[in-house]
Write a protein that holds these residues in place. Sequence first.
Motif, PDB file in Angstrom:
ATOM      1  N   ALA A  32     -50.616  31.464 -38.968  1.00 48.94           N
ATOM      2  CA  ALA A  32     -49.212  31.712 -39.308  1.00 48.94           C
ATOM      3  C   ALA A  32     -49.129  32.458 -40.629  1.00 48.94           C
ATOM      4  O   ALA A  32     -49.863  32.150 -41.571  1.00 48.94           O
ATOM      5  N   HIS A  33     -48.229  33.417 -40.666  1.00 48.84           N
ATOM      6  CA  HIS A  33     -48.027  34.229 -41.872  1.00 48.84           C
ATOM      7  C   HIS A  33     -46.570  34.088 -42.315  1.00 48.84           C
ATOM      8  O   HIS A  33     -45.658  34.346 -41.536  1.00 48.84           O
ATOM      9  N   LYS A  34     -46.387  33.675 -43.557  1.00 44.23           N
ATOM     10  CA  LYS A  34     -45.046  33.482 -44.113  1.00 44.23           C
ATOM     11  C   LYS A  34     -44.814  34.556 -45.165  1.00 44.23           C
ATOM     12  O   LYS A  34     -45.660  34.779 -46.041  1.00 44.23           O
ATOM     13  N   LYS A  35     -43.662  35.234 -45.069  1.00 41.31           N
ATOM     14  CA  LYS A  35     -43.329  36.252 -46.071  1.00 41.31           C
ATOM     15  C   LYS A  35     -41.870  36.096 -46.462  1.00 41.31           C
ATOM     16  O   LYS A  35     -41.029  35.707 -45.647  1.00 41.31           O
ATOM     17  N   ALA A  36     -41.583  36.391 -47.720  1.00 43.48           N
ATOM     18  CA  ALA A  36     -40.224  36.267 -48.242  1.00 43.48           C
ATOM     19  C   ALA A  36     -39.895  37.520 -49.040  1.00 43.48           C
ATOM     20  O   ALA A  36     -40.727  38.030 -49.783  1.00 43.48           O
ATOM     21  N   THR A  37     -38.666  38.011 -48.858  1.00 48.97           N
ATOM     22  CA  THR A  37     -38.210  39.180 -49.609  1.00 48.97           C
ATOM     23  C   THR A  37     -36.879  38.854 -50.275  1.00 48.97           C
ATOM     24  O   THR A  37     -36.045  38.150 -49.707  1.00 48.97           O
ATOM     25  N   LEU A  38     -36.705  39.399 -51.474  1.00 51.44           N
ATOM     26  CA  LEU A  38     -35.471  39.208 -52.227  1.00 51.44           C
ATOM     27  C   LEU A  38     -34.525  40.367 -51.958  1.00 51.44           C
ATOM     28  O   LEU A  38     -34.947  41.526 -51.939  1.00 51.44           O
ATOM     29  N   ASN A  39     -33.255  40.054 -51.760  1.00 50.94           N
ATOM     30  CA  ASN A  39     -32.220  41.065 -51.560  1.00 50.94           C
ATOM     31  C   ASN A  39     -31.089  40.784 -52.539  1.00 50.94           C
ATOM     32  O   ASN A  39     -30.426  39.758 -52.429  1.00 50.94           O
ATOM     33  N   ARG A  40     -30.899  41.693 -53.481  1.00 48.91           N
ATOM     34  CA  ARG A  40     -29.818  41.528 -54.452  1.00 48.91           C
ATOM     35  C   ARG A  40     -28.541  42.105 -53.872  1.00 48.91           C
ATOM     36  O   ARG A  40     -28.518  43.241 -53.408  1.00 48.91           O
ATOM     37  N   LEU A  41     -27.473  41.321 -53.893  1.00 47.13           N
ATOM     38  CA  LEU A  41     -26.176  41.760 -53.392  1.00 47.13           C
ATOM     39  C   LEU A  41     -25.366  42.365 -54.531  1.00 47.13           C
ATOM     40  O   LEU A  41     -25.624  42.097 -55.706  1.00 47.13           O
ATOM     41  N   LYS A  42     -24.378  43.175 -54.182  1.00 47.62           N
ATOM     42  CA  LYS A  42     -23.548  43.807 -55.202  1.00 47.62           C
ATOM     43  C   LYS A  42     -22.757  42.790 -56.016  1.00 47.62           C
ATOM     44  O   LYS A  42     -22.392  43.033 -57.146  1.00 47.62           O
ATOM     45  N   SER A  43     -22.495  41.642 -55.448  1.00 45.46           N
ATOM     46  CA  SER A  43     -21.724  40.620 -56.148  1.00 45.46           C
ATOM     47  C   SER A  43     -22.538  39.907 -57.224  1.00 45.46           C
ATOM     48  O   SER A  43     -22.013  39.063 -57.937  1.00 45.46           O
ATOM     49  N   LEU A  67     -42.020  24.277 -35.894  1.00 45.41           N
ATOM     50  CA  LEU A  67     -42.196  24.875 -37.215  1.00 45.41           C
ATOM     51  C   LEU A  67     -41.249  24.185 -38.177  1.00 45.41           C
ATOM     52  O   LEU A  67     -40.062  24.015 -37.878  1.00 45.41           O
ATOM     53  N   THR A  68     -41.745  23.804 -39.338  1.00 43.82           N
ATOM     54  CA  THR A  68     -40.916  23.208 -40.380  1.00 43.82           C
ATOM     55  C   THR A  68     -41.292  23.842 -41.714  1.00 43.82           C
ATOM     56  O   THR A  68     -42.469  23.867 -42.079  1.00 43.82           O
ATOM     57  N   ALA A 105     -29.690  32.061 -53.230  1.00 41.15           N
ATOM     58  CA  ALA A 105     -30.131  31.375 -54.443  1.00 41.15           C
ATOM     59  C   ALA A 105     -28.925  30.921 -55.253  1.00 41.15           C
ATOM     60  O   ALA A 105     -27.952  31.656 -55.416  1.00 41.15           O
ATOM     61  N   THR A 106     -28.985  29.692 -55.759  1.00 37.05           N
ATOM     62  CA  THR A 106     -27.911  29.165 -56.591  1.00 37.05           C
ATOM     63  C   THR A 106     -28.362  28.935 -58.025  1.00 37.05           C
ATOM     64  O   THR A 106     -27.528  28.750 -58.903  1.00 37.05           O
ATOM     65  N   GLN A 107     -29.676  28.945 -58.252  1.00 42.06           N
ATOM     66  CA  GLN A 107     -30.214  28.727 -59.592  1.00 42.06           C
ATOM     67  C   GLN A 107     -31.229  29.801 -59.918  1.00 42.06           C
ATOM     68  O   GLN A 107     -31.970  30.264 -59.050  1.00 42.06           O
ATOM     69  N   LYS A 108     -31.264  30.152 -61.179  1.00 43.65           N
ATOM     70  CA  LYS A 108     -32.219  31.138 -61.672  1.00 43.65           C
ATOM     71  C   LYS A 108     -33.561  30.443 -61.911  1.00 43.65           C
ATOM     72  O   LYS A 108     -33.611  29.314 -62.364  1.00 43.65           O
ATOM     73  N   GLY A 109     -34.652  31.137 -61.576  1.00 45.15           N
ATOM     74  CA  GLY A 109     -35.971  30.571 -61.827  1.00 45.15           C
ATOM     75  C   GLY A 109     -37.038  31.208 -60.967  1.00 45.15           C
ATOM     76  O   GLY A 109     -36.765  32.057 -60.128  1.00 45.15           O
ATOM     77  N   VAL A 110     -38.257  30.793 -61.202  1.00 41.97           N
ATOM     78  CA  VAL A 110     -39.403  31.273 -60.438  1.00 41.97           C
ATOM     79  C   VAL A 110     -39.757  30.198 -59.414  1.00 41.97           C
ATOM     80  O   VAL A 110     -39.987  29.047 -59.780  1.00 41.97           O
ATOM     81  N   TYR A 111     -39.786  30.589 -58.151  1.00 45.96           N
ATOM     82  CA  TYR A 111     -40.083  29.648 -57.071  1.00 45.96           C
ATOM     83  C   TYR A 111     -41.270  30.166 -56.264  1.00 45.96           C
ATOM     84  O   TYR A 111     -41.336  31.340 -55.926  1.00 45.96           O
ATOM     85  N   SER A 112     -42.184  29.265 -55.968  1.00 42.77           N
ATOM     86  CA  SER A 112     -43.294  29.619 -55.084  1.00 42.77           C
ATOM     87  C   SER A 112     -43.244  28.660 -53.900  1.00 42.77           C
ATOM     88  O   SER A 112     -43.299  27.453 -54.072  1.00 42.77           O
ATOM     89  N   GLY A 113     -43.091  29.252 -52.725  1.00 40.34           N
ATOM     90  CA  GLY A 113     -42.972  28.443 -51.519  1.00 40.34           C
ATOM     91  C   GLY A 113     -44.317  27.946 -51.049  1.00 40.34           C
ATOM     92  O   GLY A 113     -45.307  28.670 -51.046  1.00 40.34           O
ATOM     93  N   GLU A 114     -44.339  26.706 -50.647  1.00 45.04           N
ATOM     94  CA  GLU A 114     -45.548  26.129 -50.079  1.00 45.04           C
ATOM     95  C   GLU A 114     -45.691  26.584 -48.634  1.00 45.04           C
ATOM     96  O   GLU A 114     -44.743  27.118 -48.045  1.00 45.04           O
ATOM     97  N   PRO A 115     -46.835  26.372 -48.029  1.00 39.47           N
ATOM     98  CA  PRO A 115     -47.000  26.776 -46.631  1.00 39.47           C
ATOM     99  C   PRO A 115     -46.071  26.012 -45.695  1.00 39.47           C
ATOM    100  O   PRO A 115     -45.751  24.850 -45.926  1.00 39.47           O
ATOM    101  N   ALA A 116     -45.650  26.684 -44.652  1.00 38.49           N
ATOM    102  CA  ALA A 116     -44.870  26.038 -43.603  1.00 38.49           C
ATOM    103  C   ALA A 116     -45.832  25.250 -42.706  1.00 38.49           C
ATOM    104  O   ALA A 116     -47.016  25.591 -42.597  1.00 38.49           O
ATOM    105  N   VAL A 117     -45.326  24.209 -42.062  1.00 31.38           N
ATOM    106  CA  VAL A 117     -46.157  23.356 -41.213  1.00 31.38           C
ATOM    107  C   VAL A 117     -45.828  23.652 -39.752  1.00 31.38           C
ATOM    108  O   VAL A 117     -44.667  23.646 -39.350  1.00 31.38           O
ATOM    109  N   ILE A 118     -46.860  23.922 -38.972  1.00 34.88           N
ATOM    110  CA  ILE A 118     -46.721  24.163 -37.540  1.00 34.88           C
ATOM    111  C   ILE A 118     -47.448  23.033 -36.821  1.00 34.88           C
ATOM    112  O   ILE A 118     -48.631  22.788 -37.073  1.00 34.88           O
ATOM    113  N   LYS A 119     -46.728  22.338 -35.958  1.00 33.91           N
ATOM    114  CA  LYS A 119     -47.340  21.271 -35.154  1.00 33.91           C
ATOM    115  C   LYS A 119     -47.299  21.710 -33.700  1.00 33.91           C
ATOM    116  O   LYS A 119     -46.331  22.319 -33.253  1.00 33.91           O
ATOM    117  N   PHE A 120     -48.364  21.383 -32.967  1.00 33.86           N
ATOM    118  CA  PHE A 120     -48.455  21.769 -31.563  1.00 33.86           C
ATOM    119  C   PHE A 120     -49.297  20.754 -30.806  1.00 33.86           C
ATOM    120  O   PHE A 120     -50.050  19.991 -31.398  1.00 33.86           O
TER     121      PHE A 120
END
Length: 191
Positions: A32-43, A67-68, A105-120
């Motif tokens: 499993a490959h997890k990827k995250a991208t940031l999108n800044r809105l005009k607001s 998947l969780t 996002a509701t708070q400013k900060g640096v976040y690193s996501g942990e791996p997602a869990v896949i059960k089968f």
Amino acid sequence: MADLIFKSLVALALLLCLSLADASSDVPFILAHKKATLNRLKSGAERVSVTIDIYNQGTSTAYDVSLTDDSWPNEAFNVVSGSMSKTWERLDAGGILSHTFELEATQKGVYSGEPAVIKFRVPTKASLQEAYSTPILPLDVLADRPPEKKLDWKLLAKYGSLISVITIVVLFVYLVATPSKSSAKSNKKRR
């Protein structure tokens, strides 16, 4: 130091042999490959788009795939679209499943996501099997970034034709003023 390198190479070779022996049996092998991208809105708000791709590289079907991804703190992120968990009935050998959700996002900060869990479930085993996705790199959410300097299309539309004409004229003058190599060779032969 050399002893440590030798031991790690032996451990790596042992793991490789065990994985090759396990891969030859008729079981699913989930990656499993997890990827995250940031999108800044005009607001001024910022959204995180998370995509998790699940691959079955094994030789048999995985059943009851779930998947969780609960690594996103509720006080820092709100779910905008999708959900952080998903289930599928099956994942065939060589198949791919994909799940996407979007967070705000509701708070400013640096976040690193942990791996997602896949059960089968594997038909030959009674207990559920687990696999983990790749973790994501740290995201600097709602960070103060300098504005990006983008190409000003208005200036290009206003002065683009003028720049093109000047470039063509300069190129023409250069070609006329520069002697060609073939005429220089023929002048040498005549003398």
